[in-house]
Design an enzyme around this catalytic site. Structure first.
Site: not given
Ligand code: IVH
Length: 702
Positions: A126, A128, A130, A238, A302, A326, A420, A423, A444, A450
């Site tokens: 089944e 997994k 998250d 589950y 399982k 996984k 940068c 600026c 920077c 800035c």
């Protein structure tokens, strides 16, 4: 990541050192993930750390640490909810990452049951999910208590919040409902609900969430269940915990019973027998992953027969009879159309890949990080290239590299700017004195002149872990900065006053009205007395994260005391410098950074202006009279991780406890950290109560 030596080539010393490093790094990521719901590394990177740890432990079993990540399940409970001791522990799962790993696993199963002639092993397969696991207790079919996993042994009582989830029945239906049954499963949030919520939060000026899993976690941990109710969380059943009788003798049979009783179960669950079937189902689920509408990160197998599960049993933190195969991080290819430079709050120039929009794992991606200039070089990507990108559990995807066969003739090398882009100040790579190497990050040098640094500092100042001002999120801060309403943190607190005198009142601006403006001003006023640790963190000093902010707060108690120490250290007072350095967990880099911050006169002026508006609270530890350890005799042993031994002693004494050096019959409590030896044994022999460092903090309410 730096090149890793193969485990077999390591000396014992190297292995021990790496195991220590991994234990603390994994613990740090666990805390970020489970306690703050804000991961700092991708799931794939985290898995890689755990795998390395497991490989090292397999090669050097005698070096397995007391605080090894393999001995821990999940994370300790947060404050604010009653604790629930799980009658049966809530376990974790072992992992497989390849077809070979899975084949090995099935091989081990067959070997274990080798004596059972003619036995055919079947597994359920089944997705997994998250999300976050929860345990739901039903007595006589009525939902009576729901808890988070916590550290596996003890979770948080979130019954009221779980009652708001539509997929969780209040009352079970059917004539085979046992007197007592604990149903376990996963609380999760759909992609659609996640995106809608983030849009709404953004419009309201609130902090957005990083990914659906963390949103589900944050939503479940709300002290106000109305908030949870508004989040539309979902649940798949589950597994199970304590029960008076079982409705079936196979995994599949029990899950079918769950469905009859009124639960949602995952429609992709199947029964499989051979490694080939298992791999095929893993592939099939993987193919559907992007269109399921919720995050999954693998397939759980399982053993189907419960009697065989019982025989195969458990290892430290997981059942032997189950394994999670996984998925690799989700990848896609697309065109790198451009590279843009973003300037962060500490001036770091970060190259961001502008991509032709592409769907990766159900989410449309048009930006990805390229980290820094060395990474662009190392990956060898050119503008115009077709690139491979990866989304690994987190929302900001990464560019892995170019598809060289598809490189167009006009692909262009990106010239990393030396100034940068916002600026125009020079952008430099600092020399790291310790390593003698140039820092990978170009910064920077414009600091607060800035605009990019200034606005990002402001965003940090109001963020959730910092001042957390309701109604003031990224969008509002940017607009206020651009309109010139707020340029510095102190300006936030004079906004009401200045607005009253302004011709261009906020309430007349698009998106605002009299009520929302009043609410905002009230929310700002509410934060004029910020918690000390949050305030220190909010200042945005380099190397001072929320944990470091809390360490300073805890050790100095008041902002004045801390600032005085920093200023004195900057003026050459060695004792003040030593006092900063003596804090466990604070090193030279942090001290240099905080001292340098206060040496800078511009920063001092900004702090003065801010302190004219806000008064950070004193950091208080529970007082001795209401302390649960008042009058008790406490002994600390083993190594402590969050505080030094002297700090532990001082804290216990402040709370009215007596601290002793050895365990005797008079000892009331032994706080044992990793490496505890004879004292722990003696305490156990004498029946003295023992706890670990976290247990101590939980006890004294910190
Ligand atoms: S079974 C005794 N099945 O994965 C076995 N876990 O890494 C208990 N998870 O804590 C877990 N989907 O939060 C199982 N279909 C599934 C799952 C699942 C997600 C989570 C669960 C668990 C973690 C272990």
């Amino acid at each position: 990541m730096t090149e890793q030596k193969p485990v077999a080539d390591l000396t014992r010393e190297e292995a021990a050192q790496e195991l220590a490093q991994l234990a603390s790094e994994i613990a740090k990521h666990d805390a970020a993930y489970h306690q703050k719901d804000a991961p700092v590394v991708s799931d794939a990177a985290y898995d890689a750390l755990r795998r390395r740890n497991e490989a090292l432990e397999a090669e050097f079993p005698d070096l397995v640490r007391e605080d090894s990540p393999t001995k821990k399940v999940g994370f300790a409970v947060a404050d604010g909810f009653k604790k629930v001791t799980h009658r049966l522990p809530m376990l974790s799962l072992g992992n497989a990452f390849s077809d070979e790993d899975l084949a090995d696993y099935v091989g081990r199963a067959h070997k274990f049951f080798a004596k059972d002639a003619g036995l055919e092993l079947a597994f359920t397969a089944e997705p997994k999910i998250d999300g976050l696991s929860a345990s739901l207790r039903y007595e006589n079919g009525i939902f009576v208590q729901g808890a988070t996993r916590g550290d596996g042994a003890e979770g948080e009582d979130i019954t009221e919040n779980l009652k708001t989830i539509k997929d969780i029945p209040q009352k079970l239906i059917g004539d085979d409902v046992p007197d007592v049954f604990e149903v376990r499963g996963e609380v999760y949030m759909s992609h659609a609900d996640f995106e809608a919520l983030n849009k709404k939060l953004e419009a309201e000026g609130k902090q957005t969430y990083v990914n659906p899993r963390n949103t589900a976690a944050g939503s479940l941990r709300q002290l106000d269940s109305n908030v949870t109710a508004s989040r539309n969380l979902k649940f798949f059943a589950y597994a199970w915990g304590d029960n008076s009788t079982m409705p079936a003798d196979t995994q599949m049979g029990v899950v079918e019973a769950f469905q009859r009783w009124g639960f949602k179960v995952n429609p992709l669950m199947r029964r499989v027998k051979t490694v080939e079937e298992m791999v095929a189902h893993h592939t099939l689920i993987g193919e559907q992953r992007a269109t399921l509408g919720y995050d999954i990160d693998g397939v759980v197998f399982k053993l189907d027969r419960l009697d065989l599960q019982a025989r195969w049993g458990f290892v430290a933190r997981a059942p032997r009879w189950a394994i999670a195969f996984k998925f690799p991080a989700e990848k896609a290819t697309t065109i790198l159309e451009d590279i843009e430079i973003q300037v962060g709050r500490t001036g770091a120039l970060t190259p961001v890949a502008k991509l032709k929009p592409v769907t990766v794992g159900g989410v449309v991606v048009s930006n990805a990080t390229l980290h820094n200039e060395d990474e662009i070089e190392r990956k060898g990507v050119l503008i115009g290239d077709t690139v491979i990108i990866q989304r690994a559990g987190d929302v900001i995807p990464q560019v892995l590299g170019p598809v060289l066969e598809k490189r167009p003739a006009d692909a262009k090398k990106f010239e990393f700017p030396t100034h940068c882009p916002i600026c125009g100040s020079p952008a430099e790579r600092e020399l790291n004195e310790k390593t003698g190497k140039l820092d990978v990050v170009r910064r920077c040098t414009g600091e607060l002149i800035c605009p990019a640094q200034a606005v990002n500092q402001l965003k940090h100042f109001v963020a959730r872990d910092a001042l957390d001002i309701d109604g003031m999120g990224t969008k509002q801060v940017t607009a206020f900065y651009e309109e010139g309403r707020i340029k510095t943190a102190a300006d936030i607190f004079t906004l009401r006053e200045r607005d009253a005198q302004s011709f261009k009142k906020l309430k007349d601006q698009e998106g605002w009205g009299a009520t929302s403006v009043r609410k905002l001003f009230d929310a700002i006023d509410e934060r004029r007395k910020p918690e000390l640790d949050k305030f220190i963190f909010a200042l945005g000093i380099r190397h001072v994260g929320s944990t470091t902010g809390a360490m300073f707060a805890k050790n100095y108690g008041t902002f004045d005391a801390w600032m005085s120490a920093c200023i004195a250290a900057g003026e050459g007072d060695m004792a003040a410098r030593e006092s900063l350095l003596s804090i466990d967990g604070i090193g030279e880099t942090v001290v240099q950074s905080v001292v340098g911050f206060f040496v800078n006169q511009q920063n001092r002026a900004a702090i003065d202006a801010l302190l004219a508006q806000v008064s950070p609270l004193e950091y208080v530890v529970a007082s001795a009279d209401e302390s649960p350890v008042a009058g008790k005799t406490v002994v600390f042993t083993g190594s402590l991780e969050q505080m030094s031994r002297s700090e532990a002693k001082a804290m216990a004494e402040r709370l009215g406890a007596k601290v002793a050096g050895s365990v005797s019959a008079k000892t009331d409590l032994l706080v044992a950290g990793p490496g505890a030896g004879s004292k722990l044994k003696k305490a156990q022999d004498l029946g003295v109560e023992t706890t670990d460092e976290q247990g101590w903090f939980d006890l004294v309410g910190r």
